[in-house]
Design a protein around this motif. Structure first.
Motif, PDB file in Angstrom:
ATOM      1  N   ILE A  23      74.161 -45.197 -15.587  1.00  0.00           N
ATOM      2  CA  ILE A  23      72.821 -45.602 -16.049  1.00  0.00           C
ATOM      3  C   ILE A  23      71.883 -45.728 -14.859  1.00  0.00           C
ATOM      4  CG2 ILE A  23      71.462 -47.441 -17.137  1.00  0.00           C
ATOM      5  CD1 ILE A  23      73.815 -47.929 -19.028  1.00  0.00           C
ATOM      6  N   ALA A  24      72.320 -46.387 -13.803  1.00  0.00           N
ATOM      7  CA  ALA A  24      71.478 -46.541 -12.610  1.00  0.00           C
ATOM      8  C   ALA A  24      71.141 -45.176 -12.022  1.00  0.00           C
ATOM      9  CB  ALA A  24      72.181 -47.421 -11.576  1.00  0.00           C
ATOM     10  N   THR A  62      70.496 -40.581 -24.950  1.00  0.00           N
ATOM     11  CA  THR A  62      70.880 -41.630 -25.885  1.00  0.00           C
ATOM     12  C   THR A  62      72.402 -41.637 -25.966  1.00  0.00           C
ATOM     13  OG1 THR A  62      70.676 -40.119 -27.766  1.00  0.00           O
ATOM     14  CG2 THR A  62      68.765 -41.513 -27.255  1.00  0.00           C
ATOM     15  N   TYR A  63      72.949 -42.824 -26.210  1.00  0.00           N
ATOM     16  CA  TYR A  63      74.395 -42.957 -26.340  1.00  0.00           C
ATOM     17  C   TYR A  63      74.725 -43.979 -27.405  1.00  0.00           C
ATOM     18  CZ  TYR A  63      74.056 -47.237 -23.563  1.00  0.00           C
ATOM     19  OH  TYR A  63      73.730 -48.498 -23.117  1.00  0.00           O
ATOM     20  N   ASN A  64      75.931 -43.903 -27.916  1.00  0.00           N
ATOM     21  CA  ASN A  64      76.385 -44.735 -29.017  1.00  0.00           C
ATOM     22  C   ASN A  64      76.829 -46.105 -28.497  1.00  0.00           C
ATOM     23  OD1 ASN A  64      77.846 -45.942 -31.137  1.00  0.00           O
ATOM     24  ND2 ASN A  64      78.435 -43.953 -31.972  1.00  0.00           N
ATOM     25  N   ARG A  71      83.858 -44.765 -22.802  1.00  0.00           N
ATOM     26  CA  ARG A  71      83.259 -43.615 -23.504  1.00  0.00           C
ATOM     27  C   ARG A  71      81.754 -43.577 -23.257  1.00  0.00           C
ATOM     28  NH1 ARG A  71      83.698 -39.181 -27.141  1.00  0.00           N
ATOM     29  NH2 ARG A  71      85.894 -39.598 -26.810  1.00  0.00           N
ATOM     30  N   GLN A  72      81.109 -44.739 -23.315  1.00  0.00           N
ATOM     31  CA  GLN A  72      79.667 -44.789 -23.055  1.00  0.00           C
ATOM     32  C   GLN A  72      79.352 -44.247 -21.665  1.00  0.00           C
ATOM     33  OE1 GLN A  72      78.060 -48.731 -23.726  1.00  0.00           O
ATOM     34  NE2 GLN A  72      79.201 -48.960 -25.620  1.00  0.00           N
ATOM     35  N   ARG A  73      80.119 -44.667 -20.676  1.00  0.00           N
ATOM     36  CA  ARG A  73      79.891 -44.228 -19.294  1.00  0.00           C
ATOM     37  C   ARG A  73      80.087 -42.715 -19.164  1.00  0.00           C
ATOM     38  NH1 ARG A  73      80.458 -46.656 -14.964  1.00  0.00           N
ATOM     39  NH2 ARG A  73      82.316 -45.540 -14.258  1.00  0.00           N
ATOM     40  N   ALA A  77      77.205 -39.863 -18.250  1.00  0.00           N
ATOM     41  CA  ALA A  77      77.425 -38.913 -17.150  1.00  0.00           C
ATOM     42  C   ALA A  77      77.406 -37.471 -17.663  1.00  0.00           C
ATOM     43  CB  ALA A  77      78.752 -39.227 -16.454  1.00  0.00           C
ATOM     44  N   HIS A  78      77.991 -37.248 -18.826  1.00  0.00           N
ATOM     45  CA  HIS A  78      77.996 -35.928 -19.463  1.00  0.00           C
ATOM     46  C   HIS A  78      76.557 -35.467 -19.738  1.00  0.00           C
ATOM     47  CE1 HIS A  78      79.547 -32.972 -22.557  1.00  0.00           C
ATOM     48  NE2 HIS A  78      78.388 -33.255 -23.120  1.00  0.00           N
ATOM     49  N   GLU A  79      75.752 -36.372 -20.256  1.00  0.00           N
ATOM     50  CA  GLU A  79      74.356 -36.029 -20.565  1.00  0.00           C
ATOM     51  C   GLU A  79      73.547 -35.792 -19.281  1.00  0.00           C
ATOM     52  OE1 GLU A  79      73.974 -35.133 -23.510  1.00  0.00           O
ATOM     53  OE2 GLU A  79      75.565 -36.243 -24.518  1.00  0.00           O
ATOM     54  N   ILE A  80      73.856 -36.508 -18.207  1.00  0.00           N
ATOM     55  CA  ILE A  80      73.231 -36.209 -16.911  1.00  0.00           C
ATOM     56  C   ILE A  80      73.588 -34.776 -16.517  1.00  0.00           C
ATOM     57  CG2 ILE A  80      73.177 -36.750 -14.435  1.00  0.00           C
ATOM     58  CD1 ILE A  80      73.701 -39.711 -15.231  1.00  0.00           C
TER      59      ILE A  80
END
Length: 160
Positions: A23-24, A62-64, A71-73, A77-80
């Motif tokens: 996120i950072a 966006t993430y769940n 999984r969120q992390r 990272a996948h979306e980055i």
């Protein structure tokens, strides 16, 4: 700034601490990161892990919120990875896209990017080869990832 690899992103935006904070990093790259939850019925999709889009001139991940923290992390990272690879408005990601069975080249590339971002090869190798940390659970906890992601990464960098 132009990025080509996860290492480029890490060099530019990582503080060197574990676990890597996606996120950072996303926010340092001027990407808005937003958690989606069931109390947001307009945007909530229970089977969606994440999504990268480019709206109104700005990137958005966006993430769940209901997914496990590891999984969120990985999702962020996948979306980055989609952002770095220029995959504007990447398909909405479900758990199937994060599977090793995924055949979509964009999804495979985003998964590899996420693994490299969250588990930098040099640091994983250092921990395994120099510090002799070989327990996958301990490694996964140190990097804030699932044991499956750690096992995949260890294989990818030739340590398993």
């Amino acid at each position: 700034m132009e990025y080509r690899t996860a290492d480029d992103v890490l060099r530019a935006h990582w503080n060197g601490r574990l676990p890597v904070n996606p996120i950072a990093i996303a926010e340092a790259m001027a990407i808005e990161v937003k958690a989606l939850a069931p109390f947001e019925p307009d945007t909530w999709r229970p089977n969606e892990s994440g999504h990268y889009s480019f709206r109104d001139g700005a990137p958005l991940i966006t993430y769940n919120f209901m997914d496990a923290p590891v999984r969120q992390r990985f999702t962020i990272a996948h979306e980055i990875g989609h952002h770095v690879h220029g995959d504007l408005d990447a398909p909405r990601d479900t758990s199937e896209q994060f599977s090793a069975k995924s055949r979509d080249p964009k999804e495979i590339a985003a998964n590899r990017f996420a693994a490299a971002l969250l588990m930098p090869a040099a640091l994983v190798k250092h921990m395994v080869l120099e510090q002799r940390v070989t327990d996958i659970v301990k490694l996964a906890n140190a990097f804030g990832v699932s044991t499956a992601a750690m096992e995949f990464r260890l294989k990818a960098i030739g340590l398993l």
